[in-house]
Design an enzyme around this catalytic site. Structure first.
Site, PDB file in Angstrom:
ATOM      1  N   HIS A 208       0.873  -1.166   0.000  1.00  0.00           N
ATOM      2  CA  HIS A 208       0.000   0.000   0.000  1.00  0.00           C
ATOM      3  C   HIS A 208       0.921   1.231   0.000  1.00  0.00           C
ATOM      4  O   HIS A 208       2.000   1.192   0.577  1.00  0.00           O
ATOM      5  CB  HIS A 208      -0.841  -0.052   1.273  1.00  0.00           C
ATOM      6  CG  HIS A 208      -1.935   0.978   1.364  1.00  0.00           C
ATOM      7  ND1 HIS A 208      -1.704   2.276   1.727  1.00  0.00           N
ATOM      8  CD2 HIS A 208      -3.274   0.883   1.145  1.00  0.00           C
ATOM      9  CE1 HIS A 208      -2.856   2.930   1.734  1.00  0.00           C
ATOM     10  NE2 HIS A 208      -3.822   2.123   1.389  1.00  0.00           N
TER      11      HIS A 208
ATOM     12  N   ASP B 288       3.093  -4.499   7.915  1.00  0.00           N
ATOM     13  CA  ASP B 288       1.882  -3.700   7.763  1.00  0.00           C
ATOM     14  C   ASP B 288       0.689  -4.646   7.905  1.00  0.00           C
ATOM     15  O   ASP B 288       0.342  -5.370   6.967  1.00  0.00           O
ATOM     16  CB  ASP B 288       1.895  -3.004   6.399  1.00  0.00           C
ATOM     17  CG  ASP B 288       0.600  -2.247   6.137  1.00  0.00           C
ATOM     18  OD1 ASP B 288      -0.311  -2.265   7.004  1.00  0.00           O
ATOM     19  OD2 ASP B 288       0.497  -1.633   5.057  1.00  0.00           O
TER      20      ASP B 288
ATOM     21  N   GLN C  67      -4.479  -5.136   6.996  1.00  0.00           N
ATOM     22  CA  GLN C  67      -5.498  -6.050   6.462  1.00  0.00           C
ATOM     23  C   GLN C  67      -5.497  -7.396   7.172  1.00  0.00           C
ATOM     24  O   GLN C  67      -6.367  -8.228   6.899  1.00  0.00           O
ATOM     25  CB  GLN C  67      -5.267  -6.269   4.946  1.00  0.00           C
ATOM     26  CG  GLN C  67      -5.405  -5.022   4.101  1.00  0.00           C
ATOM     27  CD  GLN C  67      -6.847  -4.515   3.978  1.00  0.00           C
ATOM     28  OE1 GLN C  67      -7.802  -5.213   4.311  1.00  0.00           O
ATOM     29  NE2 GLN C  67      -6.998  -3.291   3.505  1.00  0.00           N
TER      30      GLN C  67
ATOM     31  N   LYS D  43     -10.779  -0.277   9.923  1.00  0.00           N
ATOM     32  CA  LYS D  43     -10.902  -1.508   9.126  1.00  0.00           C
ATOM     33  C   LYS D  43     -11.273  -2.703   9.986  1.00  0.00           C
ATOM     34  O   LYS D  43     -11.398  -3.819   9.502  1.00  0.00           O
ATOM     35  CB  LYS D  43      -9.587  -1.800   8.392  1.00  0.00           C
ATOM     36  CG  LYS D  43      -9.238  -0.779   7.306  1.00  0.00           C
ATOM     37  CD  LYS D  43      -8.107  -1.286   6.437  1.00  0.00           C
ATOM     38  CE  LYS D  43      -7.331  -0.181   5.758  1.00  0.00           C
ATOM     39  NZ  LYS D  43      -8.014   0.442   4.625  1.00  0.00           N
TER      40      LYS D  43
ATOM     41  N   CYS E 287      -4.659   2.547  -3.787  1.00  0.00           N
ATOM     42  CA  CYS E 287      -3.477   3.030  -3.067  1.00  0.00           C
ATOM     43  C   CYS E 287      -2.341   2.019  -3.126  1.00  0.00           C
ATOM     44  O   CYS E 287      -1.591   1.869  -2.157  1.00  0.00           O
ATOM     45  CB  CYS E 287      -3.806   3.362  -1.605  1.00  0.00           C
ATOM     46  SG  CYS E 287      -4.977   4.697  -1.434  1.00  0.00           S
TER      47      CYS E 287
HETATM   48  C1  LIG Z   1      -2.331  -2.760   3.467  1.00  0.00           C
HETATM   49  C2  LIG Z   1      -2.699  -1.388   3.952  1.00  0.00           C
HETATM   50  N1  LIG Z   1      -1.768  -0.631   4.538  1.00  0.00           N
HETATM   51  C3  LIG Z   1      -2.047   0.590   5.017  1.00  0.00           C
HETATM   52  C4  LIG Z   1      -3.300   1.129   4.881  1.00  0.00           C
HETATM   53  C5  LIG Z   1      -3.534   2.504   5.414  1.00  0.00           C
HETATM   54  O1  LIG Z   1      -4.474   2.529   6.438  1.00  0.00           O
HETATM   55  P1  LIG Z   1      -5.000   3.951   6.904  1.00  0.00           P
HETATM   56  O2  LIG Z   1      -5.556   4.601   5.683  1.00  0.00           O
HETATM   57  O3  LIG Z   1      -6.044   3.681   7.911  1.00  0.00           O
HETATM   58  O4  LIG Z   1      -3.823   4.677   7.437  1.00  0.00           O
HETATM   59  C6  LIG Z   1      -4.317   0.371   4.247  1.00  0.00           C
HETATM   60  C7  LIG Z   1      -5.687   0.869   4.057  1.00  0.00           C
HETATM   61  O5  LIG Z   1      -5.971   1.950   3.607  1.00  0.00           O
HETATM   62  C8  LIG Z   1      -3.995  -0.914   3.779  1.00  0.00           C
HETATM   63  O6  LIG Z   1      -4.919  -1.661   3.182  1.00  0.00           O
END
Ligand SMILES: Cc1ncc(COP(=O)(O)O)c(C=O)c1O
Ligand SMILES: Cc1ncc(COP(=O)(O)O)c(C=O)c1O
Lengths: 151, 409, 409, 151
Positions: C124, C201, C204, C227, C367
């Site tokens: 991401h 990370d 998910q 999430k 993203c």
């Molecule tokens: C794999 C992953 N990493 C990071 C994020 C970032 O999360 P957030 O937007 O809540 O900071 C997301 C979701 O947007 C994600 O799916």
């Protein structure tokens, strides 16, 4: 009123007439602790044989009275006894009011039993005890592994 | 329609509760404010009916969330007289907003040894430590205004303090300890002369009286939702658009990019550039509702009410023996935040006894330790007011202080 | 007691609503999840009854708020198998958590030219851009794992990629696009060999299956409240305590200090050191309630349900002509997130037509633009599932795709 | 179904059979625009007299059809007319479905009236028009100050 548990006469007495307050010139270990939330400060000095325990600080009635009680309870004890008393006091403070204090061991310290019900004040009561532990360690005295205290 | 504090209080469910057997007397709004049902309802409805992520989807829930989130931005922009909604960046609190500027504007200014940043002794730690760290990172020098005995910004050395080496000045608009409202016009004029940027920490001003960024003539302001009837988790950085456009990003991640390859990323224009990741969506919408509520009552009305309460409080507190007030002694040029000491009693003990009577005040250094040091005390007791504060609550405070003196007398 | 999706759905008020005249079919949980009434009630009650600022006051409201906030920390710590609550740092989202590590651990590692950071093509943007910027700041080199045709991390070059120059490896635990769950054991072992730190990370993964930080053997993980049935505005960084203790602060301000003078500041121990300013209090408490809810149902149960839904979805989607699935084709080693393309139809158009039928999917690069580039498409359509997803909703998706092919046929 | 407004036959027609697609070799100004949300991309090239407008890109039916319509409407116009049409299209898109389109001026462009009701798709429709404006500016042609568009 709810304060009875907190402001026992014994505590107010130690606050108004502290025992052993004022730093001695000669010492083997010293520690300065600060409570970052409220700015309370204390400096504790000890000799290696615990024959002298002196302190000075700024703070609320609880932390000041606690220092006075500490002085009274620990000065002149051997490391083993001091460790036991230290541990008992810390356990009392962290017991959320559920721990029955041992008057024989804790003396005036039992007046702090009520403080344990006020989470925000527990760290006030413990401030001198944590500083003492550090000062003692620096003087080469281990007063036992008391449970860690959260700032 | 005149201001009716009893009616206002009905909007705040928390005033129904008791504390230690006494009706709640909440005198800690400078720390965090209470929330009206109007704000809570909007947030709840959003989460129950419209919840989706913003700026990312073509679907209905996502579109509804995006519209509500952007509408909140527009409301906040209008509330502070911003030129355009895109000048409003949502952060998690004031603190993040100030850190953002310390990093991104700091980088833009390419600070180095010889450059100077100017703050004041009156700052909350959130407008102090970020600048200390910026100076550590870059070798720039931190300088500061002092505080006069009356608790006002000491501008006597203004022309020397703010000089050709000064790159940025950041001061508090209203002190969270002394209540002082700083008239920054001379400071802004001097900063303009030497070409320095100006940031105002409006954490305590925007919630309490009308603030217009264009009238202030500054470059950045920061404020925080939870002190203005909004939820926790939301803050605001306002900045001049042309400046924001030149600033590099601070936090990086989703939603702040233009295009990404493994080797290189280009960034979206403001405000997106500074809103990495999923923003506090519900919280921004809640802040929008808080702005609606405040606007509905009128910031002028709110200020007037707080001025009356402050006048009354200053009178009552002055009448209590052994009480010493820090900061301006009259309501002129100050807001509804009054810090004081009770001779011979530590603030912790004052606060504890007041709490036993249901009176909630803050004690400690109020995240502004240098202010306490300036007045030679380790801590203070602070009573702070808002649109829902009543004179009866001030009376309860005064009665509580009598009790304090009795216990420690 | 077996898992009952119909009963679960009753906890989520949003499922009562319609979208464009159809019952809501929410297949965008990887973007943000819906919230059960249990979470909303806890937050509302906190704001109506206990609202106060944390860690700062001796008064009752402040103490209650602090206890609830710290209880949430303890719940989150237990949920991920952390050694102690103090290893849990509340941030505003995953993105902030990752940026925090990129700054603070980056500084601790004293990175410079010659040092290497390793990520993957599967990241991401939030686990990609912060590392690009870190490398820009320090002169370190960014390197990355590729993706195999099956959508798995290509570890064939592991020993060369993670080498003596590697200081930190940060990869995604479960891909938000491909659904791939990365078994990181080989990677962690190799990182340990060369003395590199490892961050995962888990944005998910933590919401969807049991994650135990001690079993994973990593140094940091990040995840995000919205999430996992929690509110927006709250995220988590977990880190090994000894590492956190050595790290310098990132955001600076109130509540993260030990003592402050105008010239110098010392910092509190973790987690306070990394929580500058008023934290998202209500949001953390809401996340605690979400963790309670998830634990009540059981993460194993949730994972099993999602595996069934995923199997069904993969079957149904494979049966639609012109549909191509990106990522692992069977439920093994993957979660309930399925991205696909419809031959000849742009994802935007797919999403729009599905939305007209009440089916909410996400379209775009999610993203994670490098993943799209890897598979040679500018965008994908993604359906993602959670504990409340039903086979009927998958059927609605499949029917919607028939409609898509009709319009663009 | 709600889509009637969005996927008019005219739009689908331009999407399936685009006019003027494919970049010319000779041009005076070029611009490449990206929609960061969805990854749609377009490159537009123009001659200084607007006699040639060519483009290539990746994107949804709305952005692709919009480029085709742009080509049809603007190629061969003078700067003044192109500016007027450009402005009319942008206004239509930003009108949230409240603006009555002028068929004489906008031709097939009126099919996009329905798009204006879908905020998430407005930027798809505008992508080629914004890229065109930049490309024209680089070729020395000002096509008027259309209101700024939010990404
Ligand atoms: C794999 C992953 N990493 C990071 C994020 C970032 O999360 P957030 O937007 O809540 O900071 C997301 C979701 O947007 C994600 O799916
Ligand atoms: C003057 C001032 N600045 C900054 C802050 C920080 O606000 P926050 O904690 O919401 O970031 C506060 C309040 O805590 C404040 O009173």
């Amino acid at each position: 009123m709810m304060l009875d548990g907190l402001y026992q006469d014994i505590i107010l007495d130690h606050y108004k007439h502290p025992h052993g307050r004022g730093l001695r010139e000669r010492f083997d270990g010293e520690a300065h602790h600060v409570n970052p939330t409220c700015g309370d400060e204390i400096t504790v000095r000890v000799n290696a044989d615990l024959s002298e325990i002196s302190y000075d600080g700024l703070g609320c009635s609880i932390s000041q009275a606690s220092a006075s009680v500490l002085h009274e309870l620990l000065q002149g004890r051997d490391a083993h006894d001091a460790g036991e008393i230290h541990q008992a006091f810390v356990e009392l403070m962290q017991g959320r009011g559920q721990v029955e204090p041992d008057e024989e061991m804790l003396g005036d310290g039992i007046a702090f039993a009520g403080v344990a019900k006020f989470p925000a004040r527990v760290k006030c009561a413990l401030l001198p005890w944590m500083a003492f532990k550090d000062a003692a360690a620096r003087a080469g005295v281990e007063v036992g592994a008391s449970p860690e205290v959260k700032a | 329609m005149s201001f009716d504090v009893a009616r206002v209080r009905k909007d705040f469910p928390i005033f129904e509760r008791e504390v230690n057997g006494h009706p709640l007397v909440y005198l800690d709004s400078a720390n965090t404010s209470q929330k009206p049902v109007q704000v809570l309802d909007v947030m709840r409805a959003h989460q129950e009916r419209h919840n989706g992520n913003v700026s990312r989807s073509v679907h209905t829930l996502g579109t509804e969330s995006t519209e509500r989130y952007e509408a909140a931005r527009a409301k906040v922009a209008a509330f502070i007289g911003a030129g355009r909604p895109d000048e409003v960046i949502f952060t998690k609190n004031s603190t993040e907003a100030i850190n953002l500027v310390a990093h991104a504007a700091g980088q833009l200014l390419a600070l180095g040894p010889g450059d100077e940043i100017v703050i004041s002794e009156m700052e909350h730690h959130s407008n102090l430590v970020p600048w200390q760290l910026l100076c550590e990172r870059t070798g720039a020098t931190l300088r500061w205004f002092g505080i006069t005995d009356e608790g006002r910004l000491d501008e006597s050395g203004l022309d020397e303090l703010v000089n050709e080496r000064t790159k940025l000045v950041s001061v508090v608009h209203m002190s969270n300890v002394l209540g002082t409202i700083n008239d920054v016009s001379a400071l802004v004029a001097r900063a303009r002369q030497v070409g320095a940027l100006v940031m105002l920490d409006c954490s305590q001003s925007v919630p309490h009286f009308p603030v217009d960024v264009r009238e202030l003539g500054v470059d950045f302001i920061a404020f925080t939702g939870h002190k203005m009837l909004g939820p926790t988790g939301i803050g605001v950085l306002w900045g001049r658009f042309d400046l924001l456009s030149e600033m590099p990003p601070f936090l990086a991640g989703g939603s702040m990019i233009e295009t990404v390859t493994m080797g290189r990323t280009t960034y979206a224009p403001p405000p997106a550039r500074f809103e990495a990741g999923t923003p506090p969506i519900t919280e921004a919408i809640g802040l929008g509702a808080a702005v609606d509520y405040l606007t509905g009552i009128g910031m002028d009305e709110i200020h007037r009410h707080e001025q009356e309460i402050t006048r009354y409080a200053l009178e009552q507190l002055s009448a209590v023996p052994d009480v010493r007030i820090y900061g301006p002694a009259s309501p002129a040029g100050r807001g509804g935040t009054v810090s004081f000491g009770v001779e011979g009693v530590h603030p912790h003990d004052v606060g504890q006894i007041l709490d036993a009577l249901g009176v909630e005040v803050r004690v400690g250094h109020h995240c502004a330790r240098p202010v306490c040091v300036r007045f030679g005390v380790p801590a203070m007791t602070r009573a702070s007011f808002y649109l829902y504060t009543t004179t009866e609550e001030i009376d309860a405070l005064a009665r509580g202080l009598d009790q304090v003196r009795k216990v420690f007398g």
